[in-house]
Design a protein around this motif. Sequence first.
Motif, PDB file in Angstrom:
ATOM      1  N   THR A  50       1.201  -8.576  -8.152  1.00  0.00           N
ATOM      2  CA  THR A  50       0.084  -8.075  -7.356  1.00  0.00           C
ATOM      3  C   THR A  50      -0.670  -9.262  -6.787  1.00  0.00           C
ATOM      4  O   THR A  50      -0.993 -10.203  -7.518  1.00  0.00           O
ATOM      5  N   GLN A  52      -4.049 -10.338  -4.322  1.00  0.00           N
ATOM      6  CA  GLN A  52      -5.270  -9.982  -3.603  1.00  0.00           C
ATOM      7  C   GLN A  52      -5.534 -11.101  -2.602  1.00  0.00           C
ATOM      8  O   GLN A  52      -5.831 -12.225  -2.987  1.00  0.00           O
ATOM      9  N   SER A  58      -4.760  -6.071  -0.603  1.00  0.00           N
ATOM     10  CA  SER A  58      -3.857  -6.433  -1.692  1.00  0.00           C
ATOM     11  C   SER A  58      -2.512  -5.746  -1.496  1.00  0.00           C
ATOM     12  O   SER A  58      -2.388  -4.778  -0.747  1.00  0.00           O
ATOM     13  N   GLU A  75      -6.646 -17.194  -3.188  1.00  0.00           N
ATOM     14  CA  GLU A  75      -6.083 -15.860  -3.373  1.00  0.00           C
ATOM     15  C   GLU A  75      -5.851 -15.616  -4.865  1.00  0.00           C
ATOM     16  O   GLU A  75      -5.606 -16.548  -5.627  1.00  0.00           O
TER      17      GLU A  75
END
Length: 129
Positions: A50, A52, A58, A75
């Motif tokens: 994951t 963002q 995201s 990030e």
Amino acid sequence: MIEYKRDKFFQAAIPVAVTFGRGSRRESVPLHKHDFLELVFVSSGSTIHTVQFSGGRSVTYSLVAGDIFTILPGESHAYSESNNVFYYNVLFDFHMIADEVKQFIDTPAYKALFTPGCVRNKIHLAFHE
């Protein structure tokens, strides 16, 4: 949130460092960020990643052997559901190499991996690549 600083990873006047990570059964790496550029190559196994991005968006996707992606300074990213994953982190102190990379700015690979402010995905390399 964990924040990694470049002075922990880089030696004076050496703008690159290589580390590795691994995770076995359903292990996770919590959401974290850093003040350096990270290029990751997954060499075996799988995990869920994951990211963002700095603009607030995201994305979550699976990673398998042959996947490459980048995390730009500032990030955040995390791993979950790791299954015997092994990956290499190639860390760059972007401030030290900014002049050298200018020649690559217009290439498709550079744009796919290093364009700030947009949702970037991964690149998958076949075994022979």
